[in-house]
Design a protein around this motif. Structure first.
Motif, mmCIF file in Angstrom:
data_model
loop_
_atom_site.group_PDB
_atom_site.id
_atom_site.type_symbol
_atom_site.label_atom_id
_atom_site.label_comp_id
_atom_site.label_asym_id
_atom_site.label_seq_id
_atom_site.Cartn_x
_atom_site.Cartn_y
_atom_site.Cartn_z
ATOM 1 N N ARG A 223 0.822 -1.216 0.000
ATOM 2 C CA ARG A 223 0.000 0.000 0.000
ATOM 3 C C ARG A 223 0.857 1.266 0.000
ATOM 4 N NH1 ARG A 223 -5.334 -0.346 2.877
ATOM 5 N NH2 ARG A 223 -4.186 -1.498 4.470
ATOM 6 N N LYS A 226 0.819 3.822 -2.899
ATOM 7 C CA LYS A 226 -0.276 4.822 -2.923
ATOM 8 C C LYS A 226 -1.059 4.923 -4.225
ATOM 9 C CE LYS A 226 1.758 7.511 0.781
ATOM 10 N NZ LYS A 226 2.975 6.733 0.974
ATOM 11 N N VAL A 263 0.645 -12.152 -2.845
ATOM 12 C CA VAL A 263 1.398 -13.134 -2.058
ATOM 13 C C VAL A 263 0.753 -13.205 -0.683
ATOM 14 C CG1 VAL A 263 3.637 -13.548 -0.931
ATOM 15 C CG2 VAL A 263 3.564 -12.698 -3.289
ATOM 16 N N GLN A 265 -1.568 -15.637 2.499
ATOM 17 C CA GLN A 265 -2.498 -16.698 2.889
ATOM 18 C C GLN A 265 -3.576 -16.921 1.831
ATOM 19 O OE1 GLN A 265 -4.374 -15.671 6.567
ATOM 20 N NE2 GLN A 265 -5.794 -17.389 6.445
ATOM 21 N N GLY A 267 -3.264 -15.685 -1.251
ATOM 22 C CA GLY A 267 -2.624 -15.511 -2.561
ATOM 23 C C GLY A 267 -1.665 -16.645 -2.805
ATOM 24 N N GLY A 279 7.321 -1.081 0.943
ATOM 25 C CA GLY A 279 6.070 -0.457 1.387
ATOM 26 C C GLY A 279 5.034 -1.469 1.822
ATOM 27 N N SER A 281 3.714 -3.670 5.276
ATOM 28 C CA SER A 281 3.862 -3.621 6.737
ATOM 29 C C SER A 281 4.288 -4.959 7.334
ATOM 30 C CB SER A 281 2.547 -3.166 7.380
ATOM 31 O OG SER A 281 1.510 -4.077 7.044
ATOM 32 N N GLN A 285 -0.970 -12.334 7.443
ATOM 33 C CA GLN A 285 -1.523 -12.973 6.233
ATOM 34 C C GLN A 285 -0.578 -12.815 5.045
ATOM 35 O OE1 GLN A 285 -3.213 -10.655 8.016
ATOM 36 N NE2 GLN A 285 -5.091 -11.595 8.767
ATOM 37 N N ILE A 299 11.983 -2.588 2.867
ATOM 38 C CA ILE A 299 12.180 -1.128 2.800
ATOM 39 C C ILE A 299 10.876 -0.502 3.260
ATOM 40 C CG2 ILE A 299 12.863 0.839 1.367
ATOM 41 C CD1 ILE A 299 13.800 -1.191 -0.768
HETATM 42 C C1 FAD Z 1 -8.683 -13.439 5.819
HETATM 43 C C2 FAD Z 1 -7.607 -12.492 5.358
HETATM 44 C C3 FAD Z 1 -6.739 -12.920 4.371
HETATM 45 C C4 FAD Z 1 -5.726 -12.058 3.931
HETATM 46 N N1 FAD Z 1 -4.860 -12.499 2.969
HETATM 47 C C5 FAD Z 1 -3.825 -11.706 2.603
HETATM 48 C C6 FAD Z 1 -2.849 -12.156 1.658
HETATM 49 O O1 FAD Z 1 -2.916 -13.258 1.102
HETATM 50 N N2 FAD Z 1 -1.830 -11.319 1.353
HETATM 51 C C7 FAD Z 1 -1.684 -10.064 1.916
HETATM 52 O O2 FAD Z 1 -0.727 -9.363 1.596
HETATM 53 N N3 FAD Z 1 -2.603 -9.625 2.797
HETATM 54 C C8 FAD Z 1 -3.672 -10.395 3.147
HETATM 55 N N4 FAD Z 1 -4.586 -9.914 4.024
HETATM 56 C C9 FAD Z 1 -4.515 -8.484 4.397
HETATM 57 C C10 FAD Z 1 -3.515 -8.186 5.498
HETATM 58 O O3 FAD Z 1 -4.126 -8.364 6.755
HETATM 59 C C11 FAD Z 1 -3.004 -6.743 5.388
HETATM 60 O O4 FAD Z 1 -4.109 -5.868 5.401
HETATM 61 C C12 FAD Z 1 -2.188 -6.458 4.137
HETATM 62 O O5 FAD Z 1 -1.187 -7.424 3.982
HETATM 63 C C13 FAD Z 1 -1.570 -5.078 4.261
HETATM 64 O O6 FAD Z 1 -0.911 -4.764 3.072
HETATM 65 P P1 FAD Z 1 0.260 -3.684 3.078
HETATM 66 O O7 FAD Z 1 1.359 -4.143 3.957
HETATM 67 O O8 FAD Z 1 0.585 -3.365 1.657
HETATM 68 O O9 FAD Z 1 -0.468 -2.381 3.637
HETATM 69 P P2 FAD Z 1 -0.284 -1.621 5.014
HETATM 70 O O10 FAD Z 1 -0.482 -2.543 6.172
HETATM 71 O O11 FAD Z 1 -1.131 -0.407 4.936
HETATM 72 O O12 FAD Z 1 1.240 -1.214 5.011
HETATM 73 C C14 FAD Z 1 1.795 -0.263 4.160
HETATM 74 C C15 FAD Z 1 3.222 -0.036 4.632
HETATM 75 O O13 FAD Z 1 3.861 0.861 3.745
HETATM 76 C C16 FAD Z 1 4.697 1.708 4.498
HETATM 77 N N5 FAD Z 1 4.903 2.934 3.714
HETATM 78 C C17 FAD Z 1 3.993 3.889 3.409
HETATM 79 N N6 FAD Z 1 4.569 4.829 2.614
HETATM 80 C C18 FAD Z 1 5.850 4.441 2.423
HETATM 81 C C19 FAD Z 1 6.959 4.998 1.701
HETATM 82 N N7 FAD Z 1 6.832 6.120 0.986
HETATM 83 N N8 FAD Z 1 8.141 4.338 1.733
HETATM 84 C C20 FAD Z 1 8.291 3.206 2.446
HETATM 85 N N9 FAD Z 1 7.275 2.627 3.130
HETATM 86 C C21 FAD Z 1 6.082 3.250 3.129
HETATM 87 C C22 FAD Z 1 3.942 1.970 5.796
HETATM 88 O O14 FAD Z 1 4.839 2.328 6.829
HETATM 89 C C23 FAD Z 1 3.303 0.582 6.020
HETATM 90 O O15 FAD Z 1 4.123 -0.233 6.847
HETATM 91 C C24 FAD Z 1 -5.611 -10.749 4.474
HETATM 92 C C25 FAD Z 1 -6.495 -10.341 5.464
HETATM 93 C C26 FAD Z 1 -7.483 -11.191 5.898
HETATM 94 C C27 FAD Z 1 -8.428 -10.727 6.977
#
Ligand code: FAD
Length: 334
Positions: A223, A226, A263, A265, A267, A279, A281, A285, A299
């Motif tokens: 995420r 953005k 990627v 659970q 995926g 980017g 967290s 999952q 990173i």
């Molecule tokens: C039943 C279930 C199954 C799921 N299955 C999956 C699955 O298979 N795969 C999966 O990925 N998720 C899955 N999820 C979702 C999971 O819980 C998280 O919501 C998801 O992984 C979060 O994605 P993220 O890390 O991209 O986003 P976020 O948690 O929002 O993290 C974004 C990160 O980016 C960082 N960031 C922001 N801007 C910058 C920047 N400019 N430079 C560097 N870093 C930056 C932030 O500090 C933050 O750590 C599932 C959820 C449920 C409930």
């Protein structure tokens, strides 16, 4: 009364059958999928007499390719225009017919969306509980599989007369696609019914990049990017490293990239030599799908992000600044 000869014959035959395994082949129509080689490697670990079932239409080439895989004794081919799209209902019927004829000790497939539709159906028909996504084989009735998004490992002993198993590809080295000389024969005849389902269409994402589940290096974006436009940086980084591209679910849900890149659970499960999270967290999952990677690099601007707990190398930095620097560095070292 049972004559000793009959008894001997029965014991010999049932012992033989107990060790026989049917691997269900997955293929694109042009080539065998790599996960089938992982499933054959798992079948080799069972020390079994291995047959591989190839279903589809015009699959002679696939059958020949399969017969060359190391350890394959027999290739059973169900070649029928009605199997062209390999609807799970139809493939399940073919498997059941083959099992009724040969009474296998185990039926194995690679854990993928292809087998997820098929193996539980076979389980329903044969009244047997399938064991999904095994990562280890202890004996021909005892297996290990992950639970709770990979946070616990369950060791399972199955009393089922036939073990229905799907194999996590990343947990078994692929069997060599040379060295075998399996005999090719026809699968038992079975009437292919429609079961109320017909194939309508398929959309395939085309990419020249290494395929996510078999890539040696994976660059994954979350995420933090953005927007879809910004996510292009992930592709650029991957291309500089000749890597596959992955993504978190948040990136997929936000429309930054297609869902076949996810990627985790829900995926794909990957274990490349190098996994670079940008980017992301590090939600459990997501981690469930990549924690077995050999080296993990993260990173992230947030030094408290959970991903740093499992990363071998971490960089607290802005991806929009760090990635272009990485790309320049890679280009300079080439
Ligand atoms: C039943 C279930 C199954 C799921 N299955 C999956 C699955 O298979 N795969 C999966 O990925 N998720 C899955 N999820 C979702 C999971 O819980 C998280 O919501 C998801 O992984 C979060 O994605 P993220 O890390 O991209 O986003 P976020 O948690 O929002 O993290 C974004 C990160 O980016 C960082 N960031 C922001 N801007 C910058 C920047 N400019 N430079 C560097 N870093 C930056 C932030 O500090 C933050 O750590 C599932 C959820 C449920 C409930």
């Amino acid at each position: 009364m049972i004559f000793p000869r009959t008894l001997f014959k029965t014991a010999f035959t049932s012992g033989y059958r107990y060790n026989s395994t049917l691997v269900v082949a997955e293929h694109s129509g042009d080539a065998l999928s790599k996960i089938t080689l992982n499933a054959i490697a798992a079948a080799n670990k069972l020390g079994s007499d291995i047959s591989v079932l190839v279903t589809g239409s015009n699959v002679k080439k696939i059958a020949e390719e399969t017969s060359k895989v190391n350890g394959v004794k027999k290739v059973i081919v169900a070649d029928d225009p009605k199997l062209k799209d390999q609807l799970p209902e139809c493939v399940a019927d073919v498997i059941v017919a083959a099992h009724k004829q040969n009474n296998y000790g185990s039926i194995i497939a690679g854990a993928s969306s292809f087998s997820r539709g098929i193996i539980p159906r076979v389980g329903g028909i044969l009244d047997v509980s399938p064991i999904s996504e095994i990562t280890e084989i202890h004996s021909n009735d005892t297996f290990t599989r992950p639970m709770y998004a990979g946070n616990a490992m369950a060791k399972i002993k199955s009393k089922a007369p036939v073990k229905l198993i799907t194999v996590r590809g990343a947990a078994f080295e692929a069997a060599s696609n040379t060295g075998g000389s399996g005999a090719i024969e026809d699968a038992p005849k079975v009437e292919i019914k429609e079961h109320g389902a017909t194939f309508v269409s398929k959309e395939i994402v085309k990419s020249d990049r290494p395929e996510l589940t078999s890539a040696k290096i994976v660059v994954s974006g979350g995420r933090g990017f953005k927007s879809k436009e910004n996510f292009e940086l992930v592709y650029k980084f991957a291309d500089a490293l000749n890597a596959g591209v992955g993504a978190s679910r948040a990136a997929v849900d936000a429309g930054f990239c297609p869902n076949d890149l996810q990627v985790g659970q829900t995926g794909k499960i990957v274990n490349p030599s190098l996994y670079i999270c940008c980017g992301i967290s590090g939600a459990i999952q997501h981690v469930a799908g990549m924690k077995d990677s050999k080296v993990i690099v993260a990173i992230n601007t947030d030094k408290e992000a959970p991903i740093f707990q499992i990363a071998d190398y971490g960089l607290v930095a802005d991806i929009f600044k760090a990635i272009p620097e990485f790309i320049d560095e890679v280009k300079n070292t080439k």
